[in-house]
Structures are given as C-alpha cells and as structure tokens.
Design an enzyme around this catalytic site. Structure first.
Site, short mmCIF file in Angstrom:
data_model
loop_
_atom_site.label_atom_id
_atom_site.label_comp_id
_atom_site.label_asym_id
_atom_site.label_seq_id
_atom_site.Cartn_x
_atom_site.Cartn_y
_atom_site.Cartn_z
N PHE A 244 0.83 -1.21 0.00
CA PHE A 244 0.00 0.00 0.00
C PHE A 244 0.86 1.26 0.00
O PHE A 244 0.48 2.28 0.55
CB PHE A 244 -0.95 0.00 1.21
CG PHE A 244 -1.59 -1.33 1.46
CD1 PHE A 244 -2.48 -1.85 0.54
CD2 PHE A 244 -1.28 -2.08 2.59
CE1 PHE A 244 -3.06 -3.09 0.75
CE2 PHE A 244 -1.85 -3.32 2.80
CZ PHE A 244 -2.75 -3.84 1.88
N ILE A 470 2.12 -8.11 -4.37
CA ILE A 470 1.91 -7.67 -2.98
C ILE A 470 0.49 -7.99 -2.51
O ILE A 470 -0.01 -7.39 -1.57
CB ILE A 470 2.23 -6.16 -2.84
CG1 ILE A 470 1.32 -5.31 -3.74
CG2 ILE A 470 3.68 -5.89 -3.19
CD1 ILE A 470 1.47 -3.80 -3.51
N GLY A 471 -0.11 -8.95 -3.20
CA GLY A 471 -1.48 -9.33 -2.88
C GLY A 471 -2.44 -8.93 -3.97
O GLY A 471 -3.64 -9.21 -3.92
N ARG A 614 -9.27 -3.38 -19.64
CA ARG A 614 -9.48 -4.83 -19.68
C ARG A 614 -9.35 -5.42 -18.28
O ARG A 614 -8.40 -5.12 -17.56
CB ARG A 614 -8.44 -5.48 -20.59
CG ARG A 614 -8.58 -7.00 -20.67
CD ARG A 614 -7.38 -7.65 -21.35
NE ARG A 614 -7.24 -7.24 -22.75
CZ ARG A 614 -7.96 -7.74 -23.76
NH1 ARG A 614 -8.85 -8.67 -23.52
NH2 ARG A 614 -7.76 -7.31 -24.99
N THR A 620 -9.64 -11.62 -9.05
CA THR A 620 -8.67 -10.80 -8.32
C THR A 620 -8.93 -9.31 -8.53
O THR A 620 -8.68 -8.50 -7.63
CB THR A 620 -7.22 -11.16 -8.70
OG1 THR A 620 -7.07 -11.01 -10.12
CG2 THR A 620 -6.88 -12.58 -8.30
N GLN A 624 -9.54 -6.52 -5.61
CA GLN A 624 -8.88 -5.22 -5.47
C GLN A 624 -9.91 -4.14 -5.21
O GLN A 624 -9.70 -3.23 -4.40
CB GLN A 624 -8.10 -4.89 -6.75
CG GLN A 624 -6.85 -5.72 -6.94
CD GLN A 624 -5.81 -5.38 -5.90
OE1 GLN A 624 -5.27 -4.29 -5.87
NE2 GLN A 624 -5.55 -6.30 -5.00
N GLY A 690 -5.75 -1.21 -8.41
CA GLY A 690 -5.38 -1.35 -7.01
C GLY A 690 -5.80 -0.17 -6.14
O GLY A 690 -5.86 -0.29 -4.92
N GLU A 691 -6.10 0.95 -6.73
CA GLU A 691 -6.33 2.16 -5.95
C GLU A 691 -7.68 2.82 -6.20
O GLU A 691 -8.22 3.48 -5.33
CB GLU A 691 -5.20 3.17 -6.25
CG GLU A 691 -3.84 2.59 -5.90
CD GLU A 691 -2.68 3.48 -6.29
OE1 GLU A 691 -1.81 3.73 -5.45
OE2 GLU A 691 -2.63 3.93 -7.45
#
Lengths: 729, 328, 170
Positions: A244, A470-471, A614, A620, A624, A690-691
């Site tokens: 993070f 990192i996951g 995409r 996963t 996220q 991720g964010e």
C-alpha cells in the site's frame, strides 16, 4: 533475445481477445493460493538461514536535534549482544517511491520523533529487543521544531498550480455555489506484514530477503545507500505481506540489516516492531482542502476551485498530490487549483494507497453533494451533467472514459432512488438510515517493464521478472496472459517473481503493475508466437494456440523440437502517455445508519462500479475493488493518525488505536466491473485497479451520513464525536 | 522484555509468596501484562504463573448468587448458563470487549487488574505519572480522546479500559482477595479501583502480595439488564462511553436503577445518587436529564475528550429509554 | 510430559529463555512460520493458533505457560495436497490477497465454527441463548479479532459461510 516495444499508438487490435485459450479475464483462483492458505508461502523474515542473528532498531526520543554520543557499551555489556551498529550509512527514512537513490542517511541528525538511529544485534530476538531499549543515547535537542502544518510556513507547489479565468467572479455570478473547507487526518498503510529483512554477505555479494514493492528501484536505492555496486546485490521479495505504498522505497530495516551483515559477516534479520512501522515508515499527509464549486441553473460547472495544504519533512520532495484527478474530472472554465506544502517534523509523508485521490476525491465528492443539494439536482444526475469531453485543462482527449457508464450501471445495481432527497426520511429505532454516492477517479500510470518468458521444451512456460505480487494478483494474471498467448492453462505457467536477478519489471505501485508487467509478458509471448509461426511457415496472425497445441493439431512439444524458446519482452510506454489523458473512473453508492444518540455510523451496504480497461482476472480484480471500498470505509469513519501537538510524536502507533476497519465494519459489498478496453492505456488495453476503489468512496459514506441524519461533517474520519457535533437536534 | 525468572505457582500460597517478592508480578492470561512487558511498561524480574492453581471454577453460592473464580476466563464466564440467564449484563459486557482470542485467555482477576491504555502510559519514552511517578502527565495538553472526564486529578486523566468491571459494578459484585498471610478480605467492585488523586500509579486496592481469588455476585434480581458500548470501530475497540444498566419498572415507575459507566473515569463510575433519583420516579426525558446532570456534575474535558460529556448524556438517554421499553 | 508442548501432534521441548512467546517459539524455534507476527501485541490476530481447542493470540502468551498443551497451527490444519475445507474455500472465494493475515483468519474461523456449534453467543447475537447460526452478522463480529488490511473481509465471510453451510454442524 530481447524484444522492445515502445507504444506510441493505441493498441486497437485487441489481440488478447483473438486468442483461443480462453483464460484471460476469467475468475481464475490465485495460483499461489494454496501456499498462502497452508502457511507455506515464505515472507521476508521467514527464510531459514543458518546462524542468523537478530537486529532491533533503536529510535530517537526527541523530535529534532543531534546525537552527541551513543554509549555502545551500555548495550554491549548485556547478555547475547554482538554489536551496536551506528554506521553513517544507516538510513533514517524510507525512500520515496521510484526515488532510485538512497533516502536521507545521517543517522545522528534527528528530524522526527521515532527516527531510527542505530541497530542492536544479538544472538536472540529477546536479547536484542531488551538491549535496544537500554542503549544509552545522549542528544542535543534543537530549538522547538514545527510539528503542525501551518499555512504561513507552506510553499506553493507551482507545477500543480492552475489559475484560469476568474473564479471569484464565477462564484458570485453562479446560480448555485459552494465554498467549503474539509480536513483529512493522516493515514498509515498498516500492511499486515511489518517491514522485515534478512541480509546475508558472503564477502563478495549481498543477498537480502526483504519486503519490498519495487525491486527495480530498491536495488539502486540499496546500492546507493551502501555504496556497493548493484551487481553485487540480490534482492528477493517473493511474497510481500501487503504494501500500500509503505514498501515502495528501500526502508530502514533493510539497509540496517545489510550493514550489520557485512560488518559482522553473519546473516542478520531485522524486523520492525509494529510501533516502529507506524513511527518511521510513510504516513499519508493530513490535509486541509478548500473546495469552491460554481454552476449554472442546470448544474453545469462554471467554476472549479480546489486548494490543498499538505505537509512533509524538510528535504522531502513528495507532496500528497491531492489535486491529481481534480485537474480533469469536472469542467468549469474558471479554475483555481493550488497545492501547498508545509515543512514539519513528523515522520516522512509519502505514498499510501492512492496518493492524492484517496483524500482529494472524498472532499471534492462531498462538496459536489452540497452543490447537488443547493441546485436541487439528483447527485448522480449532477455528475452526469459534468462529464467533460476532453481534459478541461490541457485539452487532451481521454484514452477512454467510463464515468457515465459507471454512474448508470452502479445506480441501477444499487437501486439508487432518484426522488428528491432530504435528510431524516428514514429511521429504524435509534438509527437514521440514508444513502449517498460519489464518483471515483484515479489517474492511470504505466511504466517500462521487462519479463523473460521461456516456452519450455516440455510444453510448459516459465515467466521470470523481478516484479512483485503484494497481494494484487500478479502471479495469477501473469500466468493468464502467458497462458492465453501461448495456449496453456495458467497452471502450466510457472511464474517466478520478486528476484532482482530476473529482468526488471515496473514494481508494484501506483496501480501500474498489472498493465505494465502484463504488457511486457505480452511482448515476450508475441515474440515466441512469431518464432512458432516461423517454424510452421505461417504468419503470426494466423497462428492459433490452445490446449498446448497449434491450430493444426501439432503439440507444442513437437513444434519446439526439444528446445526451449526464450524471449525477453521489454515494454515501454511511448507517445500514448503524452497524447492522451488516461484514468480509471467509477462510482460509489452507500447506505449507512447513524445512531441518533451516539453518532456511531455503520455502513449497511456499499457498491462500487468501476471502469479500468481490460479485466485481466475477474476474481482478483473484484478483490482489489473490495479492498479499495474497505479502505474507503476506514477513511470515512475510523482511520486517523494522531500526533502530539508538542513534540509531534505519533500517539496512536499501534493497531489497537489506529483503527483500520475490522470484519464487523464491512458489510456485504457489491462490485460492478464495467466493460472497457483502453487501447491507449497499455498494449493489453488494461489500466490499474489497485487504488481506484478508494478514490472517492469515503464521500459516498459522508454524503449518506448527511442524508441519514442531517449532520454535514467536514472532517474525515467522521467519528462519533464529529457526527454528534454536527447532528441537528 | 527484560529478563525475568519464571516460576509456576501450584497453590494460592505459592502465588502469594511469589507476589511478595521484590519486582514480582503474577501472570494469568497474560493478554495485558505481556503487552506491557514487551514495551517495558512492566518490567518484573520475577514472574509467577498462576494459570494452574485452580480458581477457575464458577459456582453457585449458598444464597443463589454466583462465585466466579479469579482464573475463570472471560469466555467461560460469558458462556456460563447462569451468567447468561441471571446476569446477562455481565455476559454482554464481556462479549463487547476485546476479541474471542483475547477473551479465551483473559481472566476475571486479570481483567479487573488490567491497566489503562493511555497512549502516554504505553509509551515509555513519554512522560506518565502512573508509570514513572513525577515525570508528568503527557495526556494533559496532549492527545486525550480516550481520557477521563470524571474523577481526574492534575496528575493523571487516564481511564480504566475494561467492560466486565462496569457490569460487575452495576451488579454490586464483590472481589474476594487473598492476603499474603492466607486470610481473605472482600471489597465491593465499586471500591476496588481507585481514582488517580496524588497516587496515579495505584490502580486498585490490592497490596503487594495480595491476590484476587474470586468475584462474587449477589443473588439475581428481576430486572432488565443492558450493556451499551459506544465505540468508533464496531468491534475490537475500547469504549468511548459504556453503560451497564440493571433496571426494573413497577407500576410505571423505576423500581430499580443500578447504573455504572465505563470510559469516563479511572474506575468504573458509579454514583448512588442516580439510582436514588430514578427509583420511585416515572421515566421521562426530563428525568434522564436530571440523572445526566448528576452523573456529569463536575465533569471536565481536556480538549479531545470534551465530546464525552454530551455523549455520556445522550447515551444515558438511549440506555434508559431502551431499558424502560424492555422492562415494560 | 514435562517441559514439552505438543504442536500439531509432535512434542517439542520448551525454550530455555522464558521470555520466548508461543509465537516466537513456533516461528523461530520450530520453523513453523505459517503463524504470522503482525503486531506482537494482540491487536491484529495474525498469530492466532488453537490451544487445547481454543483460539488464542500466540503473541500474548509465553511458550513456557503451555507446558503439556496441545497447539494446532495452520500447518496442522491442512497441507497443499490435502487442504482443510476452510483452506480450500479461502482459495475459491479469494479470501485473501497478500496472504499474511490468512493463516490467522483460517485458524480463527476453524475454532469459530466450533464455538457457534457449541452455542456460544457473541456481541452480535440477538439473545444470549443458542443455537446460533453462522450468519454474516455473527461471522463478522466473531472474526473481528483478525484484521485484514488488504480488505478481503467480504470474501473471507463468503468463504466461511460456504463452509458453514456445506458442513454438518460439529
């Protein structure tokens, strides 16, 4: 053989969609999943290393000053103590993300309370921890150091400044306007795995198992800190227990372990305590933000102002980029965007998940809710009326723009009620119930990346890169991309990540990992496909690969003729990054309940709809998004770094008092993945995810609090004390 | 942790003997003590493990009350059939605290003796009169959101952090203490914890060498029992304010109103005047306000915790309203 | 069995230094690194193991306090070739991301389902009398001692519910 592709144009051929294996985008379970759930996946501190000794960092107990003396004997006299390391090369801060050079060293100069200053090494952890506590350090404190951000000591970040038209006039001329100021508290990444490293020195080469996000930069940073050439360093981060942002740059424990291992010629493990992670790793800056929004009678924005004050240590370049998406999310020809940075003596401010938008979007989107109310326009509709057709400041075209689809699909899936809104329409017992929504935006980044793909003679594939997982799901999406391109199941692709001996990837950060490393893997696989097509004497575009066979039925093993086929893919974003403005977009919808008596707020349900190019793996990617929404809940309701107003030390430096959400804070969450291919985002038409899931979500909750109970709160997090203070009788 | 000599006690007298040694501490569940030892907030040189000296039983007393052994875990107490049936406020308070993992280890005695989680107390590089007498109080003038608004002193504004003891206070429970000479003494839970005054390092009335052996509950009464905990996070957080209430209504009036408050003071707060005001009176918001006035008489905020004063008032309203509704 | 504790069925001698926590004993002395150290202060749950049938934070107890006790760690619940139902469900439902809190979540959930089967109430229970269901609300409260910073909670609850609904109550 290395193949270099610099992407200057949108990849409109969407080749991944023409492949036949049918694994790309599918909800494939993580290929490393069984290792994680059985506890056999090794994290940095967990490698069995013969003769490893234990180091514990010693941290400063003053805010600013110098160390006059370190009485090493005070620790060396204690049982089991081997050394007190106070080498001048010890780093005192983590490196900023992508710094590519050593962070500040000079451990005898103290810049913040809790700064690492030395390392005590002992035979056992308990011995080292006790001795670190007893090391006698004499300080010479400086005169009082500023520890609170004050506009009077702030510098304008001129690169960020936009002043166009006349915002003051637009505000006074507007049919409706809002001028509101919000604050946000500092945040900690609080990754579950504390920062850790094991360093081994064989007299020539240094090997460090560390918990890091970006080995491609970290190796240079460590090399610079130690003054040791990169080719004598190997970094390994196969499993990273969350990052993070906190593990973007080389951090203090890895440098300290390396120095100790080289000095003692013994392997040294250094694991930060949870308190040390809080005290000496990146914080997200607290912010003060003024939002000025002006619109016409139809709700179309004519003026847009966003000014922010953030802080950092002297000497740090990073200024929380609060305005990042404000530059392009909404129109308004009269614009004023200003970011100011105050220099204060708290620990380094740096990247924490979604730097910028994480705190910029929740204030903007809360202000939009105030505007929607004043204008009497449904908040979803207000946003739909304010989607620009090009970047309002630079005039660039958007690479792709799915905000409208996210708003519409999200509203539909949530069951958004577009009837006129006012607070306190629904109460169940002590609880007011209400809904709120917000837009999401997060700039898209893509970076240079390399990966080596080997199609092995046995018909399986190997992908090697120093890229980390990192996951986020890197292992799995890499296997899916290679599998799709080469006609293999993901379990036939061995993915070897997190080793600096491998080709350099982009690192995990800024949500650029998947589009960047995915593009490098794509480039390598495309080169392998071309070689295979050559063997078959056909054009690559005619090559069909599926189930480990070519389209004509020839098994891959036969095509390879007993030889491995190796290609290194080198992807580099070219003119696409100059010619387009690329961003992920989305929309959040939340229903909350607020206790009339206590001001406690709980989220009943929450939904996010996101467009991020995409989808490489629907499982996963959704995860996220869930993670981002969960962080939105934390930011909205509970997370706040609290600093002592006198010495600036972090007061709530543990997981008991820094309140990340627990299971019970997080209700059922829904995610809508909006179909999109963004050809100008990356060669695989993907953007990061991720964010985005936390870029605005806190505002959906804040707006729902208002809709529920009528408390308009202007400070995040919206803890019971603040909700009660704003609660009408 | 500082090195210590570890010994296992095999009996109460063993435990008392260890506890009487210099720099000695007793460990039962360990969930608070080890936390402090790792930070060197606690630095015993002798550690007496009392985990196997018995005292973990929960038995009926001759007067139909209940005796909960000092080493009964929080879990064992909360799930005990008689606690659930007759003292639900106790079960509820325990379940509102910590986590299942911690409750599985935490004991009755340890929970009563747990120390404040004041940030300054838990940070050995900051001043704290409780930990380091004479060093000052970091929380006064510092960050004090968790801190006390009642019964503070200029030496200390820490809160007692527990939930269980708040319920025990409302229930009128007693603490049975073994003295170092083997004799026992009994102290009401209401008198067990101390206010900081000029001796903030003293949390409770235990003397060196003394040991809690049990808590006794009086016979059950016909009443509605509630435990309300206000917290930032919905679980796994200390109380901003908590209220334990044992309420009976007869003929439209309060027949019983035993209230205790957590999160407000250095001890579970009990003010007998509140019960005296309520009993015999008909429930009404105006009455609740009078009760809150009594509760908060002399309450003083220290900045970050100012909100606890209105929060306590509002929460008291909510709890009394809920209890009256349930009792009716 | 003096001076030993039993981990996943195997007896091990206690450490020499009484300061060694059960967590450090498992990770360092026995090399059972599946049990994670996230905070070392009972504030995150990553170190959750099952001792004599009860889940506890192994960081807040000394190895020496567990002489003769039966300790079950993540390694004792299942292996890659033979995962436990919860381990399998966590993979299927993506009940983790970085994986660091995961062994603690799974150990915790394993014991938690037994607690529900035993009729133990929680703070989320409407009444204190059982029986209790493994509902979303119950699971969330009962699992709140296990932090997940990646934010996989929604999937963890789905994984646990899947197992609770497909397994006959113990």
């Amino acid at each position: 053989m290395s193949v270099h592709v610099k992407q200057d144009k949108p990849a409109t051929d969407n080749r991944l969609d023409t492949m036949r294996q049918g694994v790309i985008g599918k909800p494939v379970s993580r290929i490393e999943g069984l290792a994680k759930v059985t506890g056999t996946a090794p994290y940095a501190a967990e490698y069995p290393v013969e003769g490893c000794v234990e180091g514990v960092l010693v941290t400063a107990t003053i805010t600013r000053g110098t160390i006059v003396r370190i009485d090493a004997e005070s620790a060396l006299a204690m049982p089991g103590v081997i050394a007190v390391i106070d080498d001048e090369r010890l780093t005192t801060r983590p490196a900023q993300g992508t710094a590519n050079e050593a962070p500040q060293q000079k451990p005898r100069t103290i810049c913040y309370w809790g700064q690492p200053i030395a390392l005590v090494v002992a035979e056992s952890f308990e011995q080292a921890r006790d001795a670190a506590r007893h090391l006698v350090v004499e300080y010479k404190p400086d005169e009082a150091a500023p520890v609170e951000a004050d506009p009077s000591i702030a510098e304008e970040q001129e690169d960020e400044t936009v002043r166009e038209g006349n915002l003051d006039k637009a505000m006074s001329d507007a049919a409706f306007a809002v001028d509101v100021t919000y604050t946000t508290k500092g945040h900690a990444s609080a990754a579950m795995e504390p920062h850790a490293a094991i360093a081994q020195w064989d007299g020539e080469r240094l090997t460090v198992h560390a918990s890091l996000q970006m080995l491609n930069y970290n190796i240079t940073e460590l090399s610079d800190a130690l003054d040791l050439p990169e080719d004598r360093i190997r970094l390994i981060s196969r499993y990273v227990g969350g990052g993070f942002g906190s593990k973007l740059g080389i951090s203090e424990e890895a440098v300290a372990a390396s120095i100790a291992a080289m000095q003692l010629e013994r392997p040294v493990r250094v694991v930060m305590s949870r308190q040390q992670v809080f005290q000496s790793i990146m914080r997200r800056s607290e912010t003060t933000q003024r939002l000025r929004l002006a619109c016409d009678a139809d709700g179309r924005l004519t003026g847009f102002g966003h000014e922010a004050l953030v802080s950092n240590l002297p000497g740090e370049e990073f200024a929380e980029p609060v305005l990042q998406s404000s530059h392009f999310l909404y129109p308004g020809e009269h614009r004023e965007l200003v970011l100011k940075l105050a220099r204060i003596h708290r620990m380094t401010a740096g990247s924490v998940r979604a730097p910028g938008e994480a705190v910029g979007m929740p204030t903007l989107e809360a202000a939009m809710d105030v505007l929607a109310e004043r204008a009497g326009i449904d908040p979803v509709e207000l946003r739909l009326r304010n989607i620009p057709d090009k970047d309002p400041e630079q005039g660039l075209p958007f690479s792709s723009h799915k905000l409208a689809e996210c708003l519409r699909q999200g509203a539909e899936a949530f069951g958004w009620d577009s009837a006129p809104r006012r607070p306190r329409l629904r109460r169940e017992g002590e609880w007011w119930i209400g809904t709120g929504m917000a837009s999401a935006a997060r700039v898209h980044n893509v970076a240079e990346a390399r990966a080596r793909v080997t199609l092995k003679a046995d018909g399986t594939a190997l992908v090697e890169t120093d890229m980390t997982d990192i996951g986020t799901g890197t292992y799995t999406i890499v296997a899916q991309i290679a599998g799709e391109m080469l006609g293999l199941r993901p379990d036939q692709v061995l993915v070897d990540l997190g080793d600096s001996n491998h080709p350099r990837g982009p690192g995990s950060g800024g949500s650029w990992g998947a589009p960047s490393i995915g593009s490098a893997v794509y480039v390598a696989c495309m080169a392998i496909r071309e070689a295979l097509a050559d063997t078959l004497g056909i054009d690559e575009t005619a090559l069909v690969l599926a189930d480990a066979k070519a389209g004509n039925g020839t098994p891959l093993t036969e095509l390879l003729g007993g030889k491995d086929l190796v290609r290194e893919g080198h992807y580099e974003p070219g003119k696409i990054t100059d010619d387009y403005l690329a961003s992920g977009f989305g929309a959040f919808f939340a229903e909350v309940r607020v206790n009339h008596y206590t001001g406690e707020t709980r989220v009943n349900r929450m939904l996010g709809a996101f467009g991020f190019g995409r989808v490489l793996n629907a499982k996963t990617a959704r995860s996220q998004c869930l993670g981002g929404i969960t962080w939105s809940i934390g930011m909205a309701l509970t997370e706040a770094l609290e600093f002592d107003p006198r010495d600036g030390h972090l007061v709530n430096r543990d997981l008991a008092e820094y309140h990340v959400p627990v299971h019970r804070d997080v209700p059922d969450l829904d995610v809508v993945l909006v179909e999109e291919r963004d050809a100008a985002a990356s060669i695989i038409q993907a953007k990061g995810i991720g964010e985005l899931g936390m870029c605005g979500g806190a505002a959906a909750i804040a707006n729902a609090i208002y809709n529920a109970c009528g408390a308009r709160v202007f400070d995040y997090p919206m803890t019971p004390d603040r909700v009660l203070a704003a609660m009408p009788d | 942790m500082r090195p210590f000599q570890y010994q296992r006690a095999h009996s109460i007298s063993d435990a008392s003997a260890i506890a009487a040694l210099p720099e000695a501490m007793l460990i039962a569940g360990g969930t608070n003590l080890l936390d402090m030892m790792k930070l060197q907030v606690a630095t015993p040189s002798q550690l007496g493990d009392i985990g196997r000296i018995g005292l973990d039983g929960i038995q009926d007393t001759s007067d139909r009350g209940l005796r909960i052994g000092a080493l009964a875990t929080n879990t064992a107490t909360a799930v005990h059939p008689r606690v659930r049936a007759d003292y639900p406020v106790l079960a509820r308070a325990i379940l509102a605290g910590a986590t299942q993992q911690l409750r599985n280890k935490a004991t009755t005695g340890g929970n009563l003796c747990q120390r404040t989680r004041c940030y300054y107390f838990m940070n050995v590089d900051q001043p704290c009169n409780k930990r380091d007498p004479g060093s000052g109080c970091g929380a006064i003038g510092g960050v004090n959101k968790l801190h006390a608004v009642l019964g503070t002193s200029d030496q200390c504004i820490a809160t007692y952090p527990g939930d269980m003891a708040v319920a025990l206070t409302a229930l009128g429970a007693k603490v049975v203490i073994a003295k170092s000479d083997g004799a026992e003494r009994t102290v009401p839970v209401r008198d067990f914890h101390l206010l900081p005054g000029d001796t903030p390092w003293r949390d409770n009335v235990l003397d060196q060498g003394e040991l809690i052996v049990a808590v006794t509950l009086p016979p059950p009464v016909a009443a509605t029992q509630l435990y309300r905990k206000v917290r930032e996070r919905s679980s796994y957080a200390f109380a901003l304010v908590s209220i334990a209430a044992v309420i009976a209504i007869d003929d439209g009036k309060f027949a019983r109103a035993d209230l205790a408050f957590g999160g407000l003071a250095h001890k579970p707060w009990h003010d007998p005047r509140i019960g005296e005001l309520l009993v015999g009176a008909a429930p009404s918001p105006a009455l609740y306000d009078q009760a809150a006035d009594l509760l908060l008489e002399g309450a003083e905020g220290h900045g970050d915790n100012d909100f606890k004063i209105p929060l306590a008032r509002r929460t008291l309203h909510a709890v009394l309203a809920e209890a009256v509704e349930k009792a009716a | 069995m003096p001076d030993e504790l039993i981990v996943n069925g195997t007896p091990h001698p206690l450490p020499q230094d009484p300061r060694v926590t059960l967590l450090d004993f498992l990770r360092h002395d026995l090399g059972l690194t599946g049990t994670k150290k996230g905070c070392d202060h009972g504030q995150c749950g990553a170190c959750t193991v099952i001792v004599n049938g009860l889940r506890i934070n192994s960081c807040l107890t000394l190895a020496a306090m567990h002489e003769g006790h039966q300790v079950t760690t993540i390694e004792g619940l299942g292996i890659a070739d033979e995962p436990s139902p919860l381990q399998r469900a966590f993979v299927e439902h993506d009940g983790f991301q970085c994986g660091y809190c995961t062994p603690g979540q799974i150990c915790s959930a394993t014991a938690m389902l037994d607690e529900i089967a035993n009729g133990w109430p929680s703070d989320a229970s409407e009444t204190l009398d059982g029986p209790f269901e493994a509902s979303g609300a119950e699971i969330r409260e009962r699992m709140s001692g296990n932090l997940c910073r990646c934010g996989a909670y929604a999937n963890i609850v789905a994984a646990i519910r899947h197992v609770a609904e497909s397994e006959p109550a113990a």
